[in-house]
Design a protein around this motif. Structure first.
Motif, PDB file in Angstrom:
ATOM      1  N   VAL A 453       0.866  -1.180   0.000  1.00 16.00           N
ATOM      2  CA  VAL A 453       0.000   0.000   0.000  1.00 16.00           C
ATOM      3  C   VAL A 453       0.900   1.227   0.000  1.00 16.00           C
ATOM      4  CG1 VAL A 453      -1.789   1.284   1.193  1.00 16.00           C
ATOM      5  CG2 VAL A 453      -1.781  -1.213   1.306  1.00 16.00           C
ATOM      6  N   TRP A 454       0.760   2.023  -1.033  1.00 14.90           N
ATOM      7  CA  TRP A 454       1.515   3.271  -1.087  1.00 14.90           C
ATOM      8  C   TRP A 454       0.605   4.410  -0.647  1.00 14.90           C
ATOM      9  CZ3 TRP A 454       2.931   0.183  -5.686  1.00 14.90           C
ATOM     10  CH2 TRP A 454       4.257  -0.272  -5.636  1.00 14.90           C
ATOM     11  N   GLY A 455       0.932   5.038   0.465  1.00 16.92           N
ATOM     12  CA  GLY A 455       0.156   6.181   0.939  1.00 16.92           C
ATOM     13  C   GLY A 455       0.804   7.460   0.445  1.00 16.92           C
ATOM     14  N   THR A 457       2.040   8.225  -2.241  1.00 20.97           N
ATOM     15  CA  THR A 457       3.170   7.975  -3.134  1.00 20.97           C
ATOM     16  C   THR A 457       2.784   6.754  -3.972  1.00 20.97           C
ATOM     17  OG1 THR A 457       5.558   7.608  -3.259  1.00 20.97           O
ATOM     18  CG2 THR A 457       4.397   6.491  -1.479  1.00 20.97           C
ATOM     19  N   ASP A 462      12.391  -0.743  -2.701  1.00 20.50           N
ATOM     20  CA  ASP A 462      13.612  -0.711  -1.905  1.00 20.50           C
ATOM     21  C   ASP A 462      13.942  -2.144  -1.505  1.00 20.50           C
ATOM     22  OD1 ASP A 462      15.225   1.560  -0.145  1.00 20.50           O
ATOM     23  OD2 ASP A 462      15.149  -0.398   0.861  1.00 20.50           O
ATOM     24  N   THR A 464      14.972  -3.307   1.179  1.00 20.46           N
ATOM     25  CA  THR A 464      14.572  -3.677   2.537  1.00 20.46           C
ATOM     26  C   THR A 464      13.067  -3.858   2.662  1.00 20.46           C
ATOM     27  OG1 THR A 464      14.228  -1.403   3.318  1.00 20.46           O
ATOM     28  CG2 THR A 464      16.476  -2.287   3.482  1.00 20.46           C
TER      29      THR A 464
ATOM     30  N   VAL B 145      14.087   1.963   4.553  1.00 19.83           N
ATOM     31  CA  VAL B 145      14.276   2.237   3.126  1.00 19.83           C
ATOM     32  C   VAL B 145      15.205   3.425   2.917  1.00 19.83           C
ATOM     33  CG1 VAL B 145      12.083   1.226   2.416  1.00 19.83           C
ATOM     34  CG2 VAL B 145      12.164   3.633   3.058  1.00 19.83           C
ATOM     35  N   ALA B 146      15.865   3.432   1.755  1.00 24.54           N
ATOM     36  CA  ALA B 146      16.851   4.467   1.470  1.00 24.54           C
ATOM     37  C   ALA B 146      16.188   5.685   0.819  1.00 24.54           C
ATOM     38  CB  ALA B 146      17.950   3.897   0.564  1.00 24.54           C
ATOM     39  N   HIS B 149      10.851   7.893   3.461  1.00 26.67           N
ATOM     40  CA  HIS B 149       9.553   7.263   3.648  1.00 26.67           C
ATOM     41  C   HIS B 149       9.542   6.481   4.946  1.00 26.67           C
ATOM     42  CE1 HIS B 149       9.561   7.870  -0.738  1.00 26.67           C
ATOM     43  NE2 HIS B 149       8.249   7.956  -0.606  1.00 26.67           N
ATOM     44  N   ASN B 151       8.170   3.108   6.357  1.00 26.25           N
ATOM     45  CA  ASN B 151       7.795   1.868   5.679  1.00 26.25           C
ATOM     46  C   ASN B 151       7.741   0.755   6.710  1.00 26.25           C
ATOM     47  OD1 ASN B 151       8.589  -0.793   4.534  1.00 26.25           O
ATOM     48  ND2 ASN B 151       8.535   0.300   2.600  1.00 26.25           N
ATOM     49  N   ALA B 295       3.405  -1.131   3.911  1.00 25.47           N
ATOM     50  CA  ALA B 295       2.854   0.207   3.669  1.00 25.47           C
ATOM     51  C   ALA B 295       3.969   1.243   3.637  1.00 25.47           C
ATOM     52  CB  ALA B 295       1.846   0.555   4.758  1.00 25.47           C
ATOM     53  N   TRP B 296       3.850   2.157   2.705  1.00 24.39           N
ATOM     54  CA  TRP B 296       4.805   3.249   2.544  1.00 24.39           C
ATOM     55  C   TRP B 296       4.094   4.579   2.791  1.00 24.39           C
ATOM     56  CZ3 TRP B 296       9.753   3.067  -0.271  1.00 24.39           C
ATOM     57  CH2 TRP B 296      10.106   1.787  -0.746  1.00 24.39           C
ATOM     58  N   HIS B 297       4.800   5.512   3.390  1.00 25.39           N
ATOM     59  CA  HIS B 297       4.291   6.881   3.428  1.00 25.39           C
ATOM     60  C   HIS B 297       5.461   7.854   3.452  1.00 25.39           C
ATOM     61  CE1 HIS B 297       1.971  10.437   4.410  1.00 25.39           C
ATOM     62  NE2 HIS B 297       0.930   9.757   3.971  1.00 25.39           N
ATOM     63  N   PRO B 298       5.361   8.927   2.680  1.00 26.85           N
ATOM     64  CA  PRO B 298       6.468   9.896   2.697  1.00 26.85           C
ATOM     65  C   PRO B 298       6.578  10.568   4.064  1.00 26.85           C
ATOM     66  CG  PRO B 298       4.906  10.363   0.903  1.00 26.85           C
ATOM     67  CD  PRO B 298       4.274   9.332   1.791  1.00 26.85           C
TER      68      PRO B 298
END
Lengths: 491, 301
Positions: A453-455, A457, A462, A464, B145-146, B149, B151, B295-298
Motif C-alpha cells: 500500500v503506497w500512501g 506515493t 527498496d 529492505t 528504506v533508502a 519514507h 515503511n 505500507a509506505w508513506h512519505p
C-alpha cells in the motif's frame, strides 16, 4: 470540501508549443557481442538453435541468442547441484557475503553501460533504467550480502537451512532488477541458481554473467540459460530443482503451480495485478496527479503493481481528470535513449498488439477514450498514454491486466465504496491511497487486500521493503527479511 | 456427550439418552444436507453413533459461513482473539473429565494417555492464544528504506482456510490444526476423517460456548477423499492446511489449488505420531496462512 473551479487550470501544453531539443544518451561505448549463449558452470556456452533480440524502439537486431533445450537446462542444473554440494553450501556465510558485495560494487561500476543496454533491449526510458533499475539492482545485492552471515538472526527461535538448487524464471519489464531480486536472496541464503531471463530482454543478464565471472563467483553458483517458455518449463520440471521462483503472468503462474504440485519443490510466485490508486477529496490534488501519472505511465505501464485503476472521489473527479489530462499532454513519448523521454517503447510487438486489443475492447464496451495529441515514432513499438473514463467495474479494462500505459478511471462516493471497488479483482498486489487525513489513510490501508500500500506515493521500491501479492497476484515476498523465507527451510 | 451404556444399564433399568452428532457450520449444528451417515464404533466395535457424512454441498455451505465470519473475526483486536482462545481453554478444562472418558471408551486410550492429550490440548490453546498479539511483533517490521519514507510490514490473515485434521489424536489434532490458522484472523473449515469423528463434534460444543463467533470454526465429519476434489477448486477458499496428506492427496490438492492461486501447506506428522510433542506447534505454523502487507508513506513537512 468545497468544489474548486476547474477554470483556473491554465492550459500549458508544452508538448505542442515547445520542441524539446534531443538529449540523447550516447550508446557508442556499449560493446555488445553479435551472439550470446548461456552461462553454465562459469563459462559462456552456445547451443545451436537461436533467436534474435531486438531494440523495440528501432526494431533493429541487437544480437542473436541461443535457445536452451532440455539437455542444456540439465547441464545447468547439474552445474548448480555440483556447486551447491561442493562449494556454496559449505562456504562460510561471511565469504558468501563478500562475493555478493563484490557483485553489487561491480554493478555500480558498470551502471551506465547496464542502463544503456537495458534501455536498448527493453525500450524503457534511459532515465528509469539509469535512476531506478540499475541502482536498485546493485542495492539488492548489497542488502542481501549482509544477510548471508546473519541468517540465524533472521527468524527467532528457528533453525534455518538452505534449500539447494533454485530454478528461477523472470519477466521482461525489469530484466536486470528482477535478476537481482531473484539471485541475491537465493545466494545469500546459501542456494545455487539456474535462471532464465525473458526472451525479449536477455542482454543485461548476460552482462551480469560477465560480472559474476569478473567477481570470481565459483563456477555453477549462478547459471543463466536463455530461451522461451519451453526452457522455463524445463527448469520448473527438472527433478533436481528444490525451489521454483517465478515472476510473470498469473496465467503462467497457475501452470507452474500445477506443475510443481505433488513435488517437494518450494514455490513462490509474483504474478499480475490490477492496482487501484484511490484519490480522496482531501488529498493534495497536484501531488495526486503526479502520483497517478507515475503509477500508470512509469515503465510504459509494464509494471505488475501499476496503478492501472484510478478510483477518484466523485466530487473531485472533474478537477482531477482535467489536471490529469493536462499533465499527460506534457509527457514526452519516444526515443527511450533520450534523457527527456517519459514514456519509452512498448517491449515487444506481441505486447503492443495485446494492448491495442484491450484498448479496442474498452472502446467497444462503451468506455470513453482519451489520448493526448502526440506523434509517435514511425519505427518501433509505441503506444500513446491512454485514459479511459466512464468505466464500470465489470468492464474488461477494469478487470484484465493490460500491462501498458492505459488507465481506467472509476469514481466512488464513500471510503467503503472505494475499498469495495479496490478489492473487486482476483488480484491483490498493490494499491495507492491519496489523502491528507492519516486516520482515513490507515483505516483504508488496513482494509485493502494487497501486499503493498503506497500512501501519498506510488511505485516506490527498496531492497529492505518486501514486495509481493495477495490472492491471484501470487505468494511469497521478495525484499526485506521476509524475502529470505522463500529461500530457506525454517523450522 | 455420549457416555458408556454399561454404566447406566448396570445400575438401573433407565435407558440412556444418546446424542445425535451433527455438523458444525456457522455456529449452528445442522444435519448433513445429504442425509447420509457413517456408523461410528468404539475401538471394541460397540455402536457410538450415526455420524453425519458431509457432502460437497455441506462443504460449500461451510465456506459461505466461514467467509461471512472472516472480516469481523480478523477485525477483532488481537487481544480479544487471545482472550477467546483462553476462554476455549477454560471451557475445555471444565469438561475434561468427559473428554478423557470418551478418549478411553471410544478410542481405547489408557487413562494416562487420555490425561496427557487433554493436558496438551488445553495448554496448546493457551500457547497459541498468547501468540495472537505477538506474532505480528515478531514477524512484522519497520523497513529502513533508502528514501524519506516511513515503511513497515505486518502480517495479516489470508482469509478462508480449509484444514484437513490429523488422523490421530482425535481431540488434540483438532486444536493442532485450527489454532495456528484462526489465531491470526482466518476462519476455517475443518475436515475430520478418522475413526472417532464424534469427538470433533463434542469439541464443537466447547467452541460453541467459548465466545468464539459462529463461522470462525466449521467442522465437517466425513471422508477426505469425497470432499478433497472440491477443496482445491473452490474459488472462495484462500488456503489449505493439510495434515497427514498422502502423496496422491498432495498432488490433487496442489493441482486444483492453482485455479485461484491458493496457498497450500502440508504439515509434517510428528515423530511416532506424538502430537503432544512441542514439535507439533510453532509460531512458524501461523505464517503459511498470513499475507505480509507493506505500507509506505512519505516523511515530509
Amino acid at each position: 470540501m468545497g468544489k474548486k473551479s476547474t477554470k483556473s487550470v491554465r492550459d500549458l501544453l508544452f508538448g505542442d508549443l515547445w520542441e524539446y531539443a534531443p538529449a540523447p544518451q550516447s550508446s557508442g561505448f556499449v560493446d555488445l557481442k553479435d551472439h550470446y549463449g548461456h552461462f553454465i558452470n562459469g563459462e559462456f556456452v552456445t547451443t545451436e538453435e537461436t533467436f534474435e533480440t531486438i531494440n523495440p524502439a528501432t526494431e533493429e537486431v541487437l544480437a542473436t541468442v541461443s535457445i536452451a533445450d532440455d539437455a542444456t537446462v540439465d547441464r545447468a542444473v547439474k552445474a548448480a547441484r555440483k556447486a551447491y554440494d561442493n562449494v556454496w553450501s559449505k562456504m562460510p556465510g561471511k565469504e558468501r557475503a563478500k562475493y555478493l558485495y563484490r557483485i553489487a560494487r561491480m554493478i555500480q561500476e558498470k551502471s551506465r553501460n547496464l542502463a544503456v543496454v537495458e534501455t536498448m533491449d527493453g525500450g524503457k526510458p534511459i532515465r528509469e533504467s539509469r535512476d531506478v533499475d540499475v541502482p536498485l539492482a546493485a542495492a539488492h545485492f548489497f542488502y542481501y550480502a549482509g544477510w548471508a552471515d546473519k541468517l540465524e538472526y533472521a527468524f527467532p527461535g528457528a533453525t534455518v537451512k538452505s534449500l539447494g538448487v533454485a530454478g528461477q524464471v523472470i519477466p521482461w519489464n525489469f530484466p536486470l532488477l528482477m535478476a537481482a531480486w531473484k539471485i541475491a536472496p537465493a545466494l545469500a541464503a546459501g542456494n545455487t541458481v539456474v535462471i532464465k531471463p525473458a526472451e525479449t530482454t536477455p542482454l543485461t543478464a548476460m552482462l551480469l554473467a560477465e560480472i559474476f565471472q569478473e567477481a570470481g563467483l565459483p563456477p555453477g553458483v549462478v547459471n543463466i540459460v536463455n530461451g522461451f517458455g519451453e526452457t522455463g518449463a524445463a527448469i520448473v520440471n527438472h527433478d533436481d530443482v528444490n525451489k521454483v521462483a517465478f515472476t510473470g503472468s498469473t496465467q503462467v503462474g497457475k501452470i507452474i503451480q500445477r506443475a510443481v504440485a505433488g513435488t517437494d519443490k518450494k514455490l513462490t510466485l509474483e504474478l499480475g495485478g490490477k492496482g487501484a490508486n484511490i484519490i480522496f477529496d482531501d488529498a493534495s490534488i497536484d501531488q495526486a496527479v503526479e502520483g497517478i501519472v507515475n503509477g500508470i505511465f512509469f515503465n510504459q505501464g509494464h509494471v505488475c503493481c501499476a496503478g492501472s485503476r484510478l478510483l477518484v472521489q466523485e466530487n473531485i473527479a472533474e478537477e482531477v481528470l482535467t489536471k490529469l489530462k493536462h499533465r499527460i499532454s506534457t509527457l514526452i513519448i519516444g526515443d527511450p535513449l533520450d534523457k527527456n523521454t517519459d514514456v519509452g517503447a512498448i517491449n515487444s510487438r506481441d505486447q503492443l498488439d495485446n494492448i491495442k486489443r484491450l484498448v479496442d475492447i474498452g472502446e467497444a464496451e462503451g468506455a470513453e477514450k482519451f489520448q493526448p495529441r502526440c506523434t509517435l515514432p514511425d519505427k518501433g513499438f509505441f503506444f500513446a498514454p491512454t485514459v479511459f473514463t466512464d468505466v464500470t467495474p465489470s468492464h474488461t479494462i477494469a478487470q484484465d491486466e493490460i500491462f501498458g500505459p492505459v488507465l481506467s478511471v472509476l469514481t466512488f462516493r464513500t471510503p467503503d465504496e472505494a475499498i469495495e471497488k479496490a478489492n473487486n479483482t482476483p488480484y491483490g498486489l498493490a494499491c495507492g491511497i491519496w489523502s491528507d487525513k492519516g486516520s482515513k489513510l490507515f483505516r483504508v490501508a488496513s482494509q485493502l487486500k494487497c501486499g503493498i500500500v503506497w500512501g501519498n506515493t506510488y511505485n516506490r521500491f527498496d531492497p529492505t521493503s518486501p514486495f509481493g501479492g495477495y490472492r491471484e497476484s501470487g505468494f511469497g515476498r521478495e525484499g526485506g527479511v521476509q524475502g529470505l523465507l522463500a529461500y530457506l527451510e525454517v523450522r | 456427550m455420549a457416555t458408556s451404556k454399561k454404566k447406566s444399564t448396570a445400575t438401573s433399568t433407565r435407558l440412556e439418552v444418546l446424542k445425535t452428532f451433527k455438523l458444525y457450520i456457522g455456529g449452528a449444528f445442522p444435519r448433513t444436507e445429504s442425509g447420509r451417515y457413517i456408523s461410528e464404533e468404539t475401538h471394541k466395535g460397540e455402536f457410538v453413533a450415526n455420524i453425519c457424512r458431509a457432502s460437497r454441498k455441506d462443504f460449500r455451505n461451510a465456506v459461505v459461513a466461514a467467509r461471512k465470519a472472516q472480516g469481523s473475526w480478523a477485525g477483532r483486536t488481537p487481544f480479544n482473539r487471545s482472550q477467546i482462545f483462553y476462554r476455549m481453554a477454560e471451557m475445555l478444562e471444565s469438561r475434561r473429565d468427559s473428554f478423557e472418558r470418551a478418549l478411553q471408551e471410544r478410542a481405547g486410550y489408557t487413562e494416562k494417555k487420555a490425561v496427557a492429550e487433554l493436558d496438551a490440548t488445553i495448554d496448546r490453546l493457551i500457547w497459541y492464544g498468547g501468540w495472537a498479539d505477538k506474532y505480528i511483533q515478531v514477524f512484522g517490521n519497520v523497513n529502513p528504506v533508502a528514501s524519506a519514507h516511513f515503511n513497515f510490514t505486518m502480517p495479516e490473515a489470508t482469509g478462508v482456510v480449509t484444514a484437513l485434521a490429523p488422523q490421530k489424536a482425535p481431540l488434540l489434532g483438532l486444536i493442532t490444526a485450527l489454532a495456528p490458522v484462526i489465531v491470526s484472523g482466518n476462519t476455517v473449515v475443518l475436515i475430520v476423517d478418522h475413526d472417532h469423528r464424534s469427538l470433533a463434534i463434542d469439541f464443537a460444543e466447547v467452541l460453541h460456548c467459548s465466545d468464539l463467533p459462529g463461522g470462525v470454526v466449521n467442522i465437517l465429519t466425513g471422508y477426505r477423499e469425497e470432499v478433497l476434489s472440491y477443496i482445491g477448486g473452490h474459488m472462495d477458499v484462500d488456503a489449505v492446511a493439510a495434515f497427514d496428506a498422502t502423496p496422491a492427496e498432495k498432488k490433487e490438492l496442489g493441482v486444483e489449488a492453482a485455479e485461484n492461486v491458493k496457498r497450500v501447506h502440508f504439515f509434517e506428522t510428528p515423530k511416532k505420531d506424538d502430537w503432544t510433542s512441542d514439535e507439533a506447534q510453532s509460531p512458524y505454523w501461523i505464517l503459511p496462512f498470513v499475507e505480509f502487507k507493506t505500507a509506505w508513506h512519505p516523511m515530509a513537512f
